[in-house]
Design a protein around this motif. Structure first.
Motif: not given
Length: 249
Positions: A92-103, A130-134
């Protein structure tokens, strides 16, 4: 006639006979055990040194398109265990920081009433991803399987691996051996889960031996299967969202 004086006893022999020191046999045994311990620890020390340049913190990890969250225990009530929740919070932290774009969440779904990946997905959605990024991989039964399937089934070429610190070196090394340009971020669980963390570090010593075998012999995962486009679709959706945001800006 000159008589010879009796020779003084050898202190080592005397100590051995009196039980106050190790006998030659004991010395050999101690030496052999020491060598075995060093040999047993060598793979752990090697993987730790080999991955030092690929292990980061949340603040300094380089950007990668995908974060790979490795599965861990799920509680009887269906919520993630503390260790698993901390891995997810890193994502979550990395996604919110823009370090990753999908999980990509990868874990064990081998039993009808036990599903790590759905639990992981629900936690991320509740946290705002977002669900579409998981994307879920239900056949990540162990670290090697998760890494191989991430590369071969989901097409992941670059990733941040997310787990606990005690598990991070092995995870990064196995994912890199599977063909992923992997870096990693680990959760420091010592303060909140001391017993589990100490056990985790101890477990890594024999696990490193097993990991070395996988790197050398590269066994197939328990399940491989056909290519799945989930990660490609998640990244394509991220591209579209970024393009729309740029147009509105």
């Amino acid at each position: 006639m000159k008589t010879s004086e009796p020779s003084s006893p050898d202190p080592d022999d005397e100590a051995s006979r009196s039980g106050r020191g190790p006998t030659p046999r004991h010395r050999i045994l101690l030496w052999s055990v020491s060598v075995l311990v060093l040999l047993g620890c060598a793979p752990f020390l090697w993987q730790t040194a080999a991955t030092a340049e690929y292990r980061y913190t949340v603040d300094d990890v380089p950007e990668r398109p995908v974060g790979v969250v490795l599965g861990a225990g799920v509680r009887p009530d269906g919520l993630p265990s503390h260790l698993l929740a901390q891995r997810l919070e890193l994502a979550v932290e990395l996604y919110e920081a823009g370090r990753i774009r999908a999980v990509l969440v990868t874990g064990d779904n081998g039993e009808e009433h036990y599903n790590e990946t759905d639990t992981m997905r629900d936690h991320l959605i509740a946290a705002g991803v977002p669900p579409e990024r998981i994307v879920g991989d239900h056949a990540g039964f162990n670290t090697w399987d998760s890494c191989v399937r991430a590369r071969e089934v989901f097409g992941v070429e670059e990733a941040v691996v997310l787990t606990q610190e005690f598990h991070l070196s092995r995870s990064v090394r196995l994912c890199r051996a599977a063909g992923i340009d992997a870096v990693g971020v680990g959760d420091d669980s010592m303060r909140e889960r001391t017993t589990a963390t100490v056990y985790g570090w101890a477990r890594e010593v024999p696990a490193a031996v097993s990991a070395l075998g996988k790197i050398l012999f590269r066994p197939d995962p328990r399940f491989l299967g056909d290519y799945e486009p989930g990660v490609d679709e998640a990244l394509a959706e991220a591209d579209e969202a970024e393009a729309e945001g740029a147009d509105r800006g």
